[in-house]
Design a protein around this motif. Structure first.
Motif, mmCIF file in Angstrom:
data_model
loop_
_atom_site.group_PDB
_atom_site.id
_atom_site.type_symbol
_atom_site.label_atom_id
_atom_site.label_comp_id
_atom_site.label_asym_id
_atom_site.label_seq_id
_atom_site.Cartn_x
_atom_site.Cartn_y
_atom_site.Cartn_z
ATOM 1 N N GLU A 251 44.771 50.225 -15.391
ATOM 2 C CA GLU A 251 44.877 50.253 -16.945
ATOM 3 C C GLU A 251 46.409 50.420 -17.208
ATOM 4 O O GLU A 251 46.977 49.802 -18.064
ATOM 5 C CB GLU A 251 44.158 51.185 -17.545
ATOM 6 C CG GLU A 251 42.483 50.753 -17.406
ATOM 7 C CD GLU A 251 41.634 52.003 -17.799
ATOM 8 O OE1 GLU A 251 42.234 53.131 -18.385
ATOM 9 O OE2 GLU A 251 40.548 51.759 -17.647
ATOM 10 N N ASP B 130 48.241 47.074 -16.241
ATOM 11 C CA ASP B 130 48.123 45.987 -17.337
ATOM 12 C C ASP B 130 48.598 46.403 -18.667
ATOM 13 O O ASP B 130 49.330 45.475 -19.287
ATOM 14 C CB ASP B 130 46.537 46.075 -17.583
ATOM 15 C CG ASP B 130 45.736 45.514 -16.398
ATOM 16 O OD1 ASP B 130 46.436 44.600 -15.539
ATOM 17 O OD2 ASP B 130 44.674 45.455 -16.092
ATOM 18 N N ARG C 40 51.947 43.629 -20.033
ATOM 19 C CA ARG C 40 51.691 42.992 -21.273
ATOM 20 C C ARG C 40 52.914 43.365 -22.471
ATOM 21 O O ARG C 40 53.525 42.870 -23.038
ATOM 22 C CB ARG C 40 50.301 43.486 -22.000
ATOM 23 C CG ARG C 40 48.992 42.889 -21.441
ATOM 24 C CD ARG C 40 47.950 43.061 -22.118
ATOM 25 N NE ARG C 40 46.834 42.566 -21.572
ATOM 26 C CZ ARG C 40 45.932 42.955 -20.673
ATOM 27 N NH1 ARG C 40 45.906 44.171 -20.402
ATOM 28 N NH2 ARG C 40 44.814 42.283 -19.831
ATOM 29 N N SER D 115 51.126 37.532 -16.604
ATOM 30 C CA SER D 115 50.347 37.690 -15.886
ATOM 31 C C SER D 115 50.540 39.057 -15.229
ATOM 32 O O SER D 115 51.487 39.656 -14.843
ATOM 33 C CB SER D 115 49.873 36.956 -15.097
ATOM 34 O OG SER D 115 50.701 36.758 -14.159
ATOM 35 N N ARG D 116 49.323 39.755 -14.591
ATOM 36 C CA ARG D 116 49.542 40.822 -13.797
ATOM 37 C C ARG D 116 50.075 40.537 -12.619
ATOM 38 O O ARG D 116 51.064 41.176 -11.945
ATOM 39 C CB ARG D 116 48.127 41.497 -13.667
ATOM 40 C CG ARG D 116 48.064 42.755 -12.776
ATOM 41 C CD ARG D 116 46.582 42.851 -12.125
ATOM 42 N NE ARG D 116 45.617 43.344 -13.186
ATOM 43 C CZ ARG D 116 44.353 43.275 -13.271
ATOM 44 N NH1 ARG D 116 43.862 42.725 -12.182
ATOM 45 N NH2 ARG D 116 43.646 43.662 -14.246
#
Length: 98
Positions: free
Chosen positions: A29, A32, A36, A42-43
């Motif tokens: 988490e 992520d 962002r 993207s990850r």
């Protein structure tokens, strides 16, 4: 390579290899949220960037990264920051020690 699968193969660049990585849900988490916030697409793009940076700049030690992570956690959790006056006092003390 353990559990690696080839990916891509469309000739547009180096062949990509897929790897499996186990992380805690909480850490994922955080990852992520970070990719962002930092504007990555993207990850995977973010993790490739981080891994490349770690390989190209090995002078950052594990202890250094732990220190950065600790500081980041303290900032995000609202821990008290060092005041300007405390910094000046610490600098004055170090000059006295010389």
């Amino acid at each position: 390579m353990s559990n690696a699968e080839s990916g891509g193969g469309d000739g547009s660049g180096p062949e990509m290899v897929q790897i499996n990585l186990r992380l805690s849900e909480a850490f994922l988490e955080d990852i992520d949220a970070t990719w962002r916030e930092e504007g990555f697409n993207s990850r995977s793009e973010f993790l490739r960037y981080v891994a490349r940076d770690a390989v190209k700049h090995p002078e950052f030690s594990r202890e250094g990264w732990k220190s950065i992570a600790t500081s980041e956690h303290e900032l995000r959790s609202g821990a008290e920051l060092v005041t300007r006056e405390e910094v000046v006092e610490l600098m004055d003390r170090s000059e006295d020690d010389e």
